[in-house]
Write a protein that holds these residues in place. Structure first.
Motif, PDB file in Angstrom:
ATOM      1  N   ILE A 181       0.959  -1.172   0.094  1.00  0.00           N
ATOM      2  CA  ILE A 181      -0.210  -0.031  -0.009  1.00  0.00           C
ATOM      3  C   ILE A 181       0.776   1.122  -0.108  1.00  0.00           C
ATOM      4  O   ILE A 181       0.469   2.248  -0.686  1.00  0.00           O
ATOM      5  CB  ILE A 181      -1.027  -0.001   1.097  1.00  0.00           C
ATOM      6  CG1 ILE A 181      -2.086  -1.139   1.135  1.00  0.00           C
ATOM      7  CG2 ILE A 181      -1.904   1.292   1.348  1.00  0.00           C
ATOM      8  CD1 ILE A 181      -2.720  -1.485   2.092  1.00  0.00           C
ATOM      9  N   ASP A 184       2.365   1.733  -3.418  1.00  0.00           N
ATOM     10  CA  ASP A 184       1.218   2.181  -4.190  1.00  0.00           C
ATOM     11  C   ASP A 184       1.256   3.949  -4.157  1.00  0.00           C
ATOM     12  O   ASP A 184       0.980   4.513  -5.146  1.00  0.00           O
ATOM     13  CB  ASP A 184      -0.122   1.628  -4.097  1.00  0.00           C
ATOM     14  CG  ASP A 184      -0.164   0.217  -4.437  1.00  0.00           C
ATOM     15  OD1 ASP A 184       0.708  -0.328  -5.031  1.00  0.00           O
ATOM     16  OD2 ASP A 184      -1.263  -0.583  -3.885  1.00  0.00           O
ATOM     17  N   SER A 233      -7.398   7.756  -6.969  1.00  0.00           N
ATOM     18  CA  SER A 233      -7.010   6.420  -6.740  1.00  0.00           C
ATOM     19  C   SER A 233      -7.619   5.639  -5.774  1.00  0.00           C
ATOM     20  O   SER A 233      -8.139   6.287  -4.699  1.00  0.00           O
ATOM     21  CB  SER A 233      -5.322   6.355  -6.815  1.00  0.00           C
ATOM     22  OG  SER A 233      -4.949   6.530  -5.519  1.00  0.00           O
ATOM     23  N   THR A 235      -6.664   2.260  -2.963  1.00  0.00           N
ATOM     24  CA  THR A 235      -5.833   0.805  -3.030  1.00  0.00           C
ATOM     25  C   THR A 235      -6.623  -0.015  -1.912  1.00  0.00           C
ATOM     26  O   THR A 235      -6.792   0.803  -0.825  1.00  0.00           O
ATOM     27  CB  THR A 235      -4.116   1.125  -2.362  1.00  0.00           C
ATOM     28  OG1 THR A 235      -3.636   1.783  -3.555  1.00  0.00           O
ATOM     29  CG2 THR A 235      -3.585  -0.245  -2.073  1.00  0.00           C
ATOM     30  N   THR A 263      -4.130  -7.323  -2.020  1.00  0.00           N
ATOM     31  CA  THR A 263      -4.321  -5.772  -2.055  1.00  0.00           C
ATOM     32  C   THR A 263      -4.685  -5.591  -3.594  1.00  0.00           C
ATOM     33  O   THR A 263      -4.183  -6.449  -4.359  1.00  0.00           O
ATOM     34  CB  THR A 263      -3.235  -5.044  -1.660  1.00  0.00           C
ATOM     35  OG1 THR A 263      -1.880  -5.327  -2.652  1.00  0.00           O
ATOM     36  CG2 THR A 263      -2.563  -5.349  -0.566  1.00  0.00           C
ATOM     37  N   CYS A 264      -5.151  -4.381  -3.985  1.00  0.00           N
ATOM     38  CA  CYS A 264      -5.294  -3.968  -5.341  1.00  0.00           C
ATOM     39  C   CYS A 264      -5.387  -2.425  -5.393  1.00  0.00           C
ATOM     40  O   CYS A 264      -5.887  -1.916  -4.736  1.00  0.00           O
ATOM     41  CB  CYS A 264      -6.949  -4.522  -5.932  1.00  0.00           C
ATOM     42  SG  CYS A 264      -8.400  -4.138  -5.066  1.00  0.00           S
ATOM     43  N   PHE A 265      -4.886  -1.922  -6.495  1.00  0.00           N
ATOM     44  CA  PHE A 265      -4.519  -0.688  -6.742  1.00  0.00           C
ATOM     45  C   PHE A 265      -5.284  -0.263  -7.793  1.00  0.00           C
ATOM     46  O   PHE A 265      -4.988  -0.709  -8.951  1.00  0.00           O
ATOM     47  CB  PHE A 265      -2.988  -0.525  -6.787  1.00  0.00           C
ATOM     48  CG  PHE A 265      -2.581   1.007  -6.922  1.00  0.00           C
ATOM     49  CD1 PHE A 265      -2.940   1.938  -6.490  1.00  0.00           C
ATOM     50  CD2 PHE A 265      -1.413   0.897  -7.959  1.00  0.00           C
ATOM     51  CE1 PHE A 265      -2.517   3.333  -6.943  1.00  0.00           C
ATOM     52  CE2 PHE A 265      -0.907   2.241  -8.426  1.00  0.00           C
ATOM     53  CZ  PHE A 265      -1.518   3.228  -7.787  1.00  0.00           C
TER      54      PHE A 265
END
Lengths: 491, 491
Positions: A181, A184, A233, A235, A263-265
């Motif tokens: 994170i 990101d 954005s 995350t 996780t995804c961003f």
């Protein structure tokens, strides 16, 4: 030449940002999109916008690849069963478009146009990830679109189909997920703040404002010139939620099966573009950082209709060749120099070169930059340095202006009354002492939203969060403040 | 290391191409796609494939941009009314997927998932094109997908969603349109033949085999290793058909309104990839031209478990740094060198560098290339030349092999009996004298198809077409032959 009169923005950005934004995107402005496609919320991206957007995509692709992500591409449609597998995430269902027919036939199971990637990607991760050797697993999808049934739509702000970019990572430990994170956040800093000169704060969102299916959501908010907050954005710390729903497990070094930490961003390509347009642009058009210009330099020959014209034209061609490391265009159209200046200023081309008979005879070059008053005339041997200097000056000025505006839009309020007052008279962020961003704080946030005419509690910055002072109390409930939160009205 | 046994292709390409192709695309092969997405004909593109596909896209984008095309992006959905506006083109309707629902609501007008771009792009061209000054108008869409309701589907060959690339041009005259078709052929030559080393013939299709809505269709056919023809591009001479349906007009220099002449060019990204895989690959895996390798060079440290290992590792890192103009990976996994060789051969990495203690001590490099027997050991100062030489040799060999195979697959037949005999015993193209590729020839083509078990009349090459000899007669009807056509069975 009758076209000349139609172009140009007719309102001031400071007076009517919304209309200014509409105009700069449209035919009369920088010709970025066309909203006349015939289906609400589905727009056409025109070449000038596509070139800027492709550059943004490229910068993000390079950044996530440098961080070990690999590209993949998934279908546009998702099976209904998968979309509903993670209980909270199933909340997307009311916003989804459904494919139900193939030719004359009705599909046995309908397909959703993907609203986001999790439920299409994770069933495959479940197949691909086997052991700790496969971790971390870092994938990304780029240059594709997603779909949501939004009621109100605007180019680059809210669409029924909009541009997407998403990374999806699986780690062996939660600690690694939390580190990602921060990475990101760094990618947002390197690409969006440093290269695009778009300021933002990277927040940890309150618990009541999380992504459907996440344990925690982190999100970047920028500010449009009208002071409204725009999320650019997110995350998500997905914990084990999707891993459990989609059975994403790995064998650890002891041979035991564990769920992966995910996780995804998702940097919002469209909204980043909206900030680039909205924050930097002025009443004569777009302003683009040097690296982002689809054309970085426009050469305008000033012709006199006499026998020096050929010399001027040849000189322009030679210059273009000499500048081949840049994206350069010669505007040799029939339009007047004044029309051409306006045209390329509207498009936000960073540098303009003007070549008349004097320049051609003397071997000099006259340069002007977007967002600058004065022209410079240099000798050929000094041209490259002059370009580098002007490009850097432009980027620095754009960045400084944007950061100054952003900083100026952050105020503090110590009480509810102050907060209401500041929100009313000032657009932007207001920091306030607040009880908690855990779920118990949701009621206070609701009251604040109601009483301020719409300001949300955006969360606490991940970097450089302020600590509440010893005696600070929540502006709403009066309990001891555990955090200083940012409040702002949203787009 | 238990994985080692599962990988590898278990059939010979020459014996069972179909199964070989399935395996090389899959988990046990080069891990290009995953067909376990759960919806027939909708597949997942995995990283190795995406990198090759992105490179193909980039090469095509560069080529069409050099020819004056500008990028745009249109929505994924098309209004039914637009799809049916051009009468012949409406023939796509049975193959279309329909979006009919938004959340719980039924859409008033259903939307088609785009089967191709014409009917979504041309209504906008009608708005954008006004005068001869706007022409030629050249736009392209890249890195997007289209949809057709195919009954049988296979990765890279036929999908319900598949990768697309399309240019759409408007000209003031038909002559310019015809010139563009030759330029499209040159682009295919430069990118697909010269860079990807995929051979093909660029045909003018018979009148009965045109695109729905075109006056003429030109298409490139390559040959898979089983001798079946695969169409890998099409360029349509659309005449005035769509201009009339969508009102694409311009004011000429005399101020009169005229319809634009249109062409569109679509290299089939998927099928080009199928050729790249199928034509060049062998029983140990993919073979990629040097420029196409997601990794161009793999460095494999040969470790002995003694104190020379650190030196070897450092030497590998230094080499990678020295080769930063290439895409280089060091395989420092725990697998055995043999496993690594197989792995990277399967992936088609063009060059392999092996570094053991001897190389590290002597400052030498051992190189091997895909599709080559022998290893070469060079000194560091000769490394760059060695790489260039080996890369060129590899590309030359790949190209020569492919062209030799292709040439060998073209036979001639002078009579129907000969044609039937050759088609039966030989797979590939057969040239025959034929009455006409105008519509009157359709009946002869149907007979040929029926009697040869499926061979189509593919058309006449646009470049270097053979003239029929004076006494040549159509192999079917016996009338005077006006053309020499190519016949072949299709995938």
């Amino acid at each position: 030449m009758t076209e000349e009169k139609k172009r140009g923005i007719t309102v001031k950005k400071t007076e009517n940002f919304s209309e200014w934004f509409t105009q700069i995107c449209s035919e009369q402005g920088a010709q970025l999109v066309d909203i006349r496609y015939g289906i609400q919320g589905f727009i056409v991206h025109r070449p000038w916008a596509m070139k800027v957007l492709n550059r943004i995509y490229t910068l993000l692709e390079q950044a996530v690849e440098a961080d070990g992500h690999e590209p993949h591409l998934f279908p546009t449609v998702i099976l209904e069963d998968n979309l509903t597998k993670e209980a909270e995430h199933a909340g997307f269902i009311p916003d989804v478009f459904w494919v139900t027919q193939a030719g004359e036939h009705t599909l046995e199971k309908k397909w959703a146009l993907r609203p986001t990637g999790e439920t299409q990607i994770y069933p495959m991760y479940s197949l691909w990830i086997r052991s700790y050797n496969d971790l971390p697993y870092k994938g990304y999808q780029s240059r594709h679109t997603t779909f949501r049934h939004e009621m109100t739509t605007r180019p680059f702000l809210r669409g029924r189909e909009f541009m997407f970019f998403e990374t999806h990572d699986v780690f062996a430990t939660h600690k690694e997920a939390l580190t990602q994170i921060k990475v990101d956040m760094q990618i947002m800093d390197e690409v969006i703040r440093d290269k695009l000169k778009v300021p933002f704060i990277f927040f940890r969102r309150p618990q009541w404002d999380k992504f459907k299916g996440a344990d925690d959501t982190y999100a970047s908010d920028s500010l449009l010139p009208d002071g409204r907050r725009l999320q650019i954005s997110s995350t998500h710390d997905l914990g084990h939620n999707f891993a459990e729903a989609f059975n994403i497990t790995f064998h650890n070094k002891d041979g035991k099966e564990e769920f992966g930490w995910q996780t995804c961003f998702g940097p919002g390509i469209w909204r980043i573009m909206a900030c680039l347009i909205g924050i930097h642009g002025d009443d004569t058009g777009l302003i683009l950082p040097f690296d982002l210009g689809p054309q970085q330099i426009v050469i305008i020959p000033i012709l006199k209709g006499n026998d020096t014209d050929e010399e001027v034209k040849t000189y322009c061609e030679d210059l273009k060749t000499a500048l081949k490391q840049y994206r350069v265009i010669i505007d040799d159209s029939d339009n007047s120099p004044g029309y051409k200046y306006n045209h390329w200023e509207m498009k936000g081309v960073p540098l303009r070169i003007e070549i008349g008979s004097r320049e051609a005879a003397q071997g000099t070059i006259t340069l002007a930059r977007r967002l600058g008053e004065k022209k410079t005339t240099v000798k050929q041997e000094d041209l490259n340095n002059a370009i580098i200097t002007l490009a850097n000056e432009l980027d620095t000025d754009i960045g400084r202006r944007a950061e100054a505006y952003f900083k100026d839009r952050i105020k503090h309020a110590q009480t509810k009354e102050e907060l209401i007052h500041v929100i009313k008279n000032h657009r932007g962020f207001v920091t306030v002492p607040f009880c908690t961003t855990n779920n118990e704080g949701a009621v206070c946030a609701e009251h604040i939203k109601a009483d301020t005419g719409g300001a949300d509690v955006c969360g606490v910055p991940l970097a450089h969060a302020q600590e509440p002072k010893k005696d600070d109390v929540c502006v709403q409930c009066g309990k001891k403040a555990t955090v200083i939160v940012y409040c702002a009205k949203s787009v």
